[in-house]
Design a protein around this motif. Structure first.
Motif, PDB file in Angstrom:
ATOM      1  N   TYR A  89      -5.271  -4.785   3.011  1.00 38.45           N
ATOM      2  CA  TYR A  89      -4.532  -5.325   3.677  1.00 38.45           C
ATOM      3  C   TYR A  89      -4.991  -5.173   5.594  1.00 38.45           C
ATOM      4  CZ  TYR A  89      -1.576  -4.614   0.358  1.00 38.45           C
ATOM      5  OH  TYR A  89      -1.010  -4.856  -1.297  1.00 38.45           O
ATOM      6  N   PHE A  90      -5.213  -6.821   5.747  1.00 46.02           N
ATOM      7  CA  PHE A  90      -5.305  -7.310   6.940  1.00 46.02           C
ATOM      8  C   PHE A  90      -3.982  -8.006   7.880  1.00 46.02           C
ATOM      9  CE2 PHE A  90      -9.728  -6.761   6.617  1.00 46.02           C
ATOM     10  CZ  PHE A  90     -10.089  -6.213   5.804  1.00 46.02           C
ATOM     11  N   CYS A  91      -3.970  -7.028   9.147  1.00 50.15           N
ATOM     12  CA  CYS A  91      -3.552  -8.126  10.036  1.00 50.15           C
ATOM     13  C   CYS A  91      -4.097  -8.784  11.276  1.00 50.15           C
ATOM     14  CB  CYS A  91      -2.790  -6.987  11.105  1.00 50.15           C
ATOM     15  SG  CYS A  91      -1.305  -7.364  11.693  1.00 50.15           S
ATOM     16  N   PHE A 103      -8.529 -10.787  13.265  1.00 50.57           N
ATOM     17  CA  PHE A 103      -8.154 -10.227  11.900  1.00 50.57           C
ATOM     18  C   PHE A 103      -8.613  -8.142  13.150  1.00 50.57           C
ATOM     19  CE2 PHE A 103      -7.625 -11.862   8.712  1.00 50.57           C
ATOM     20  CZ  PHE A 103      -8.452 -13.405   8.938  1.00 50.57           C
ATOM     21  N   GLY A 104      -7.287  -7.669  12.430  1.00 51.38           N
ATOM     22  CA  GLY A 104      -7.609  -5.944  12.461  1.00 51.38           C
ATOM     23  C   GLY A 104      -9.002  -5.548  11.660  1.00 51.38           C
ATOM     24  N   GLN A 105      -8.954  -4.710  11.574  1.00 47.23           N
ATOM     25  CA  GLN A 105     -10.569  -3.750  11.389  1.00 47.23           C
ATOM     26  C   GLN A 105      -9.795  -3.596   9.337  1.00 47.23           C
ATOM     27  OE1 GLN A 105     -13.195  -3.916  12.587  1.00 47.23           O
ATOM     28  NE2 GLN A 105     -13.943  -1.990  13.081  1.00 47.23           N
ATOM     29  N   GLY A 106      -8.656  -3.698   8.484  1.00 42.80           N
ATOM     30  CA  GLY A 106      -8.171  -3.757   7.441  1.00 42.80           C
ATOM     31  C   GLY A 106      -7.783  -2.186   7.515  1.00 42.80           C
ATOM     32  N   THR A 107      -6.229  -1.733   6.531  1.00 41.48           N
ATOM     33  CA  THR A 107      -6.235  -0.706   5.893  1.00 41.48           C
ATOM     34  C   THR A 107      -6.129  -0.617   4.115  1.00 41.48           C
ATOM     35  OG1 THR A 107      -4.653  -0.725   7.447  1.00 41.48           O
ATOM     36  CG2 THR A 107      -3.864   0.877   5.533  1.00 41.48           C
ATOM     37  N   GLU A 108      -6.781   0.190   4.479  1.00 35.97           N
ATOM     38  CA  GLU A 108      -7.068   0.732   2.669  1.00 35.97           C
ATOM     39  C   GLU A 108      -5.699   1.184   1.786  1.00 35.97           C
ATOM     40  OE1 GLU A 108     -10.797   2.207   1.224  1.00 35.97           O
ATOM     41  OE2 GLU A 108      -9.936   2.534  -0.578  1.00 35.97           O
ATOM     42  N   LEU A 109      -4.675  -0.088   1.180  1.00 36.16           N
ATOM     43  CA  LEU A 109      -4.451   0.544   0.599  1.00 36.16           C
ATOM     44  C   LEU A 109      -4.054   1.332  -1.244  1.00 36.16           C
ATOM     45  CD1 LEU A 109      -0.933   1.962   0.055  1.00 36.16           C
ATOM     46  CD2 LEU A 109      -0.119  -1.251  -0.687  1.00 36.16           C
TER      47      LEU A 109
END
Lengths: 113, 115
Positions: A89-91, A103-109
């Motif tokens: 998921y990217f903000c 973009f942010g670096q991402g969050t792996e859900l």
């Protein structure tokens, strides 16, 4: 410099549990805010966006996010996750409609059964 | 309605070579943006084209260049490839200037490996 910080690189959660993915941005001007999802080996798909108006934004797949100007945050939430929500998921923030996204670096859900 | 399509999906090049990546924008969209996504990172803005002219550029060297055609499709060219150019290259289109809601529509990307 404008930037987006996603506070968690990985978020493991059990199926049907609630989840919050955190996002903060740095800006002194008005912004447009987005959350995108990326499934493995695919491009980015828009989950939701904040352009103006109500600070609580509802998106696809049961996700929602709240814009908090004073805290410069745009956290993504879902009350009950499914295995199929496993993705990156990217903000992202933009300073003009249709302009470049930061973009942010991402969050792996990772949703576990 | 046809979405954003990119080609090729995967390719392998060696250092010093040149590469051209192609993108067909979504129907009715006049703006194309290119992003580079290195492994484990968020996408980074390369440049944007609007009506065949460059309309903003990120922090990428001149060996990254682009074109937009009258049908709004676009190419990304990278000369003198370096190992660090290995990444997923994403194309996104949007209806800039038509009162669109600011959303970019992304293709599935071209994965470039430089050996």
């Amino acid at each position: 410099a404008q930037s987006v910080t996603q506070l968690d690189s990985q978020v493991p959660v059990f199926e049907e549990a609630p989840v919050e993915l955190r996002c903060n941005y740095s800006s002194s001007v008005s912004v447009y805010l987005f959350w995108y999802v990326q499934y493995p080996n695919q491009g980015l798909q828009l989950l939701l966006k904040y352009l103006s108006g109500s600070t609580l934004v509802k998106g696809i797949n049961g996700f929602e996010a709240e814009f908090n100007k004073s805290q410069t945050s745009f956290h993504l939430r879902k009350p009950s996750v499914h295995i199929s929500d496993t993705a990156e998921y990217f903000c992202a923030v933009s300073y003009n409609q249709g302009g470049k996204l930061i973009f942010g670096q991402g969050t792996e859900l990772s949703v576990k059964p | 309605e046809t979405g954003v399509t990119q080609s090729p999906t995967h390719l392998i090049k060696t250092r010093g070579q040149q590469v051209t990546l192609r993108c067909s924008s979504q129907s009715g969209h006049n703006t194309v943006s290119w992003y580079q996504q290195a492994l484990g990172q968020g996408p980074q803005f390369i440049f944007q084209y609007y009506r065949e002219e460059e309309n903003g550029r990120g922090n990428f060297p001149p060996r990254f260049s682009g074109l937009q055609f009258p049908n709004y499709s676009s190419e990304l060219n990278v000369n003198a490839l370096e190992l660090d150019d290995s990444a997923l290259y994403l194309c996104a289109s949007s209806p800039l200037g038509s009162g669109g809601a600011g959303e970019l529509f992304f293709g599935e990307g071209s994965r470039l490996t430089v050996l």
